[in-house]
Write a protein that holds these residues in place. Structure first.
Motif, PDB file in Angstrom:
ATOM      1  N   THR A 116       0.800  -1.227   0.000  1.00 40.10           N
ATOM      2  CA  THR A 116       0.000   0.000   0.000  1.00 40.10           C
ATOM      3  C   THR A 116       0.830   1.273   0.000  1.00 40.10           C
ATOM      4  O   THR A 116       0.559   2.192  -0.778  1.00 40.10           O
ATOM      5  N   HIS A 136      -0.433   5.130   6.410  1.00 38.86           N
ATOM      6  CA  HIS A 136      -0.260   6.576   6.264  1.00 38.86           C
ATOM      7  C   HIS A 136       0.234   7.272   7.529  1.00 38.86           C
ATOM      8  O   HIS A 136      -0.455   8.135   8.083  1.00 38.86           O
ATOM      9  N   HIS A 182      -8.301   4.071   6.931  1.00 35.34           N
ATOM     10  CA  HIS A 182      -7.147   3.950   6.035  1.00 35.34           C
ATOM     11  C   HIS A 182      -6.109   5.036   6.277  1.00 35.34           C
ATOM     12  O   HIS A 182      -4.918   4.788   6.275  1.00 35.34           O
ATOM     13  N   HIS A 236      -8.388   9.565   2.120  1.00 36.25           N
ATOM     14  CA  HIS A 236      -7.049  10.156   2.119  1.00 36.25           C
ATOM     15  C   HIS A 236      -7.077  11.615   2.512  1.00 36.25           C
ATOM     16  O   HIS A 236      -8.005  12.354   2.164  1.00 36.25           O
ATOM     17  N   HIS A 260       0.776   3.909  -3.600  1.00 37.43           N
ATOM     18  CA  HIS A 260       1.349   5.174  -3.134  1.00 37.43           C
ATOM     19  C   HIS A 260       2.847   5.234  -3.428  1.00 37.43           C
ATOM     20  O   HIS A 260       3.489   4.203  -3.656  1.00 37.43           O
TER      21      HIS A 260
HETATM   22 FE   LIG Z   1      -3.738   5.220   0.935  1.00 39.54          FE
END
Ligand SMILES: [Fe+2]
Length: 541
Positions: free
Chosen positions: A181, A228, A279, A343, A529
């Motif tokens: 990811t 993230h 996420h 996001h 990403h």
């Molecule tokens: Fe993401």
């Protein structure tokens, strides 16, 4: 090139790519220059309005446009690990751009099981190493426990997305991480991330595996680690979290902060209103923000062999914030309408008021995620736009948060100058469709820069037949002004058999087009990403 191989399976390339990461690429073909438009992916009935997280913008699937008979003639899997020294460059690599751009995405070792989704598939990392005008390119699978076990067995052992009930008994106790990811640097290591597991640590220069289950020297007090994490703009500390952190289906979120030297200096635990996909998150000078969306866990669906999530139209959203210097007991949950946001572009706080810019859609943004009520996926409600959420921590009388759409540009993978992760920021970046295309024509894929201080947007139109992966900002130096640097990203040339270019644009002059284009002779696996590592952060070979 090495390790390219084919596999004879019941899945056609269209099934695999079209139904997997290819959806991502294919979506792009359907991203419309405004809400309301949609496209059909081949003969499938799913109408797509935006790329799923990680999808490139623009163009049909790499295997060829849906319906094209050529689409089924090539290998059904990708899996080519590549190394190219002294890449071919058009233009001039800027003398003040030195470091490496890393990217990662799913590149399934074996064909995905019927009913699985494109978020599964083993992580394949790419590195563009740039130094003194030279570019070398290298890719490697993340050879973690999952990859090694399946490689040894010669078959899928983790057949369904985040459903351990479907795992082969032989993998009990192994990490389930696809590591597909996101990818970040930490302490001279490259961490490949999947939010249901600890990171996998690789060598920054060689991409060799260092630690397949990296737990920060035993300090990771969570069974999971976000894709993230944020870098504190003042200290350089990494702030991260894990959800379902105390085990499969757990409603506990563990947040923590780790110094650049690797020492954990803070941790807090909170409970979420319901277990949903967390996420991304936001971090400001003083707060951590979680945003709970109706992509909720479904145990019955998993018992029946399905994936972890479904979209529940009956659920509302929750904006939760707690102080970075507390233990989490101060968390406030602000309830809001049914929405999705996965996001963050940027976030900051000002006198107790928190601002978080996200990509937001009215409903399920992912066409392959099941709707709990059995309804058809809605491409219009699934389209995402940059939206500002705000909540006031000082006003105890308010239980809701505000929602303000900032722009008509449509897209799902916003970025910023990452040195401003936790503070008020000016510039954001997004891959989107050209909203200025003539009426009735589908716009080409663009990289867009948002200037929040003027409300203006500048953009580069990548031209016909181009798909764009998520872009990434690379500052000219550690101390350059915000937005002073380069926007980098990967272009897939659909009209050249899916060949890949790596483009470098002056982030302050996007409309001028790339200052340099690294021309690769090959296709590449999809990207979710990407991450830029400055030269001063790279180990010296
Ligand atoms: Fe993401």
């Amino acid at each position: 090139m090495s390790n390219q191989s084919d596999s004879s399976t019941p899945n056609s390339r269209r099934d695999f790519l079209g139904g997997a990461i290819g959806v991502a690429a294919g979506v792009a073909a359907g991203v419309a220059a405004g809400a309301g438009a949609a496209a059909l992916l081949g003969g499938a009935s799913a109408a797509l309005a935006q790329p799923p997280a990680g999808a490139p913008v623009g163009g049909p699937p790499a295997g060829g446009p849906p319906g094209n008979p050529q689409a089924n003639t090539g290998p059904r899997l990708f899996r080519a690990e590549v190394e190219i020294r002294h890449c071919e460059v058009e233009g001039t690599i800027p003398s003040d751009l030195n470091g490496a751009f890393y990217r990662v995405g799913p590149d399934a070792q074996f064909p995905l099981r019927q009913g699985n989704i494109p978020f599964d598939g083993e992580g394949h990392v790419g590195m563009f190493r740039i130094k003194n005008g030279r570019v070398d390119y290298k890719t490697r699978f993340v050879r973690n426990e999952r990859w090694e076990a399946q490689d040894k067995a010669g078959k899928l052992l983790f057949p369904m997305y985040r459903n351990p009930m479907m795992d082969d008994p032989s993998v009990k106790g192994l990490s389930r991480s696809t590591a597909n990811t996101h990818i970040i640097n930490h302490k001279n290591l490259l961490l490949a991330l999947k939010e249901d597991s600890p990171p996998s640590a690789m060598d920054l220069l060689t991409l060799e595996m260092v630690d397949p289950v990296f737990k920060f020297d035993g300090q990771l007090n969570s069974q999971t680690f976000t894709a993230h994490p944020k870098i504190d703009s003042r200290t350089g500390n990494m702030v991260a979290f894990g959800y379902e952190s105390e085990g499969f289906g757990s409603d506990v979120v563990t947040a923590f902060e780790i110094t650049p030297q690797g020492k954990k200096v803070w941790e807090a635990k909170v409970k979420v209103p319901y277990v949903g996909m967390l996420h991304d998150f936001a971090v400001t000078d003083n707060y951590v923000v979680l945003y709970v969306i109706p992509m909720a866990i479904n145990h019955v669906q998993m018992q029946e062999g399905g994936i972890h999530w479904n979209w529940d139209p009956a659920l509302t959203t929750f904006f939760g914030a707690f102080r970075r210097d507390g233990n989490g007991s101060d968390i406030r949950w602000f309830e809001g309408p049914h929405r999705s946001a996965t996001h963050v572009m940027g976030a900051w706080d000002d006198n107790g008021r928190i601002f978080v810019d996200v990509e937001m859609s009215e409903s399920n943004p992912f066409p392959f995620m099941p709707m709990k009520d059995g309804s058809r996926w809605d491409p219009v409600k699934g389209a995402s736009f940059i939206t500002r959420l705000s909540a006031n921590m000082n006003d105890k009388s308010v239980n809701g948060y505000t929602i303000e759409r900032l722009s008509p540009w449509q897209g799902a993978l916003p970025r910023q100058d990452d040195r401003y992760n936790t503070q008020h920021y000016r510039y954001g970046f997004l891959g989107s469709r050209d909203i200025n295309a003539p009426q009735g024509q589908q716009g080409n894929a663009c990289y867009v820069r948002f200037d929040h201080s003027t409300g203006k947007q500048d953009y580069w139109n990548a031209g016909p037949g181009a798909s764009l992966a998520e872009c990434c900002f690379a500052p000219k130096s550690a101390t350059s002004a915000e937005g002073e640097g380069y926007l980098v990203g990967v272009v897939t040339r659909q009209n050249e058999g899916g060949r890949t270019d790596f483009v470098i644009l002056d982030a302050q002059h996007l409309a001028d087009g790339p200052v340099a284009t690294v021309r690769l002779p090959v296709r590449n696996p999809g990207q979710i990403h990407g991450w830029w590592v400055r030269e001063d952060q790279m180990p010296q070979a």
